[in-house]
Design an enzyme around this catalytic site. Structure first.
Site, PDB file in Angstrom:
ATOM      1  N   PHE A  84      -1.624  15.898   5.005  1.00 16.76           N
ATOM      2  CA  PHE A  84      -1.941  15.287   3.720  1.00 16.76           C
ATOM      3  C   PHE A  84      -0.668  15.320   2.881  1.00 16.76           C
ATOM      4  CE2 PHE A  84      -3.424  15.185  -0.658  1.00 16.76           C
ATOM      5  CZ  PHE A  84      -4.284  14.104  -0.602  1.00 16.76           C
TER       6      PHE A  84
ATOM      7  N   ARG B  54       2.071  12.493  -8.337  1.00  7.75           N
ATOM      8  CA  ARG B  54       2.493  11.107  -8.129  1.00  7.75           C
ATOM      9  C   ARG B  54       3.944  10.887  -8.538  1.00  7.75           C
ATOM     10  NH1 ARG B  54      -2.142   8.023  -7.031  1.00  7.75           N
ATOM     11  NH2 ARG B  54      -4.010   8.567  -8.188  1.00  7.75           N
TER      12      ARG B  54
ATOM     13  N   ASP C 113      -4.444   5.017   6.272  1.00 11.59           N
ATOM     14  CA  ASP C 113      -4.990   6.191   6.951  1.00 11.59           C
ATOM     15  C   ASP C 113      -6.076   5.715   7.921  1.00 11.59           C
ATOM     16  OD1 ASP C 113      -5.843   8.779   7.515  1.00 11.59           O
ATOM     17  OD2 ASP C 113      -6.722   9.147   5.570  1.00 11.59           O
TER      18      ASP C 113
ATOM     19  N   GLU D 174       0.836  -1.202   0.000  1.00 14.88           N
ATOM     20  CA  GLU D 174       0.000   0.000   0.000  1.00 14.88           C
ATOM     21  C   GLU D 174       0.869   1.249   0.000  1.00 14.88           C
ATOM     22  OE1 GLU D 174      -2.651   1.488  -0.255  1.00 14.88           O
ATOM     23  OE2 GLU D 174      -4.395   0.478   0.555  1.00 14.88           O
ATOM     24  N   ASP D 175       0.300   2.369  -0.431  1.00 13.71           N
ATOM     25  CA  ASP D 175       1.004   3.648  -0.344  1.00 13.71           C
ATOM     26  C   ASP D 175       0.948   4.207   1.072  1.00 13.71           C
ATOM     27  OD1 ASP D 175      -1.744   4.088  -0.467  1.00 13.71           O
ATOM     28  OD2 ASP D 175      -1.653   5.605  -2.033  1.00 13.71           O
TER      29      ASP D 175
HETATM   30  P1  5GP Z   1      -7.735   4.594   4.171  1.00 10.82           P
HETATM   31  O1  5GP Z   1      -8.757   3.671   3.594  1.00 10.82           O
HETATM   32  O2  5GP Z   1      -6.697   3.885   5.021  1.00 10.82           O
HETATM   33  O3  5GP Z   1      -8.410   5.712   4.944  1.00 10.82           O
HETATM   34  O4  5GP Z   1      -7.040   5.357   3.019  1.00 10.82           O
HETATM   35  C1  5GP Z   1      -6.160   4.779   2.175  1.00 10.82           C
HETATM   36  C2  5GP Z   1      -6.032   5.575   0.904  1.00 10.82           C
HETATM   37  O5  5GP Z   1      -6.312   6.963   1.094  1.00 10.82           O
HETATM   38  C3  5GP Z   1      -4.592   5.534   0.465  1.00 10.82           C
HETATM   39  O6  5GP Z   1      -4.352   4.387  -0.321  1.00 10.82           O
HETATM   40  C4  5GP Z   1      -4.437   6.846  -0.282  1.00 10.82           C
HETATM   41  O7  5GP Z   1      -4.803   6.684  -1.624  1.00 10.82           O
HETATM   42  C5  5GP Z   1      -5.398   7.793   0.402  1.00 10.82           C
HETATM   43  N1  5GP Z   1      -4.708   8.658   1.382  1.00 10.82           N
HETATM   44  C6  5GP Z   1      -4.752   8.601   2.726  1.00 10.82           C
HETATM   45  N2  5GP Z   1      -3.990   9.559   3.303  1.00 10.82           N
HETATM   46  C7  5GP Z   1      -3.431  10.238   2.263  1.00 10.82           C
HETATM   47  C8  5GP Z   1      -2.512  11.344   2.192  1.00 10.82           C
HETATM   48  O8  5GP Z   1      -2.019  11.927   3.170  1.00 10.82           O
HETATM   49  N3  5GP Z   1      -2.169  11.737   0.928  1.00 10.82           N
HETATM   50  C9  5GP Z   1      -2.655  11.151  -0.200  1.00 10.82           C
HETATM   51  N4  5GP Z   1      -2.240  11.635  -1.364  1.00 10.82           N
HETATM   52  N5  5GP Z   1      -3.512  10.116  -0.178  1.00 10.82           N
HETATM   53  C10 5GP Z   1      -3.891   9.667   1.054  1.00 10.82           C
END
Ligand code: 5GP
Length: 173
Positions: A151, A164, A101, A97-98
């Site tokens: 963010f 990206r 969150d 994963e990137d």
């Molecule tokens: P989650 O489901 O854990 O809330 O979110 C995961 C996805 O939200 C990540 O794969 C990413 O695409 C996006 N995301 C969450 N935090 C950030 C952030 O700080 N920056 C960016 N660009 N994307 C985020």
């Protein structure tokens, strides 16, 4: 959105990725095959850099999920745009994963893979771990760095599909 500041430089990020790979190598060993599942689009850069340092035989698969749209907050709804995967029964699997969150995206994918594809081992690696926003119990097994409620963009992470390609991690003040 104002100025873009550097949070983690390209050099620092490379060291962190190598460190994650070392831990993955130590955990899985060098002999057994590993299926790496890259979560597109955000994990594309982290995943391609990470796999260069893996020492076991590696297969790469991709899935495509979306939860943000053009916002800087999770919509809370996971869109599975492509979940095509080969049979993974009795395989070692690493989801890449990137950023984790709220944890909703990774929980959705982990549950899906565990229940429908039943791998031998399933581990999670993420470039960034945003612990403060977690709303479930899911934790990565391996991560590059922790981030507070900023963010962040760059190295695969976007804001409305831009940034990206940055070779470092940045944030907006
Ligand atoms: P989650 O489901 O854990 O809330 O979110 C995961 C996805 O939200 C990540 O794969 C990413 O695409 C996006 N995301 C969450 N935090 C950030 C952030 O700080 N920056 C960016 N660009 N994307 C985020």
């Amino acid at each position: 959105m104002k100025d873009l500041k550097v949070l983690i430089s390209e050099e620092e990020l490379n060291k962190k990725i190598k460190n994650v790979a070392d831990k993955i190598n130590a955990y899985f060993g060098e002999n057994e095959e590993l299926t790496v599942i890259c979560v597109l689009k955000g994990a594309i850069m982290f995943c391609t850099h990470l796999v260069k340092y893996l020492k076991m035989p590696v297969k790469i698969e991709c899935v495509r999920l979306s939860s943000y749209g053009a916002d800087t907050k999770s919509s809370g709804k996971i869109k599975a745009l492509d979940l095509t995967l080969p049979p993974l029964e009795d395989k070692n699997v690493l989801v890449v994963e990137d950023i984790i969150d709220t944890g909703l995206t990774i929980k959705f994918l982990k549950d899906y893979i565990e229940t429908t594809l039943k791998p031998k081992k399933l581990k999670i690696a993420t470039m960034a771990n945003k612990k403060m926003a977690r709303i479930n119990e899911v934790q990565p097994d391996f991560y590059g760095f922790e981030v507070d409620d900023k963010f962040i963009v760059g190295f695969g992470l976007d804001y409305d599909e831009i940034y990206r390609n940055l070779p470092y991690i940045g944030y907006f003040e």
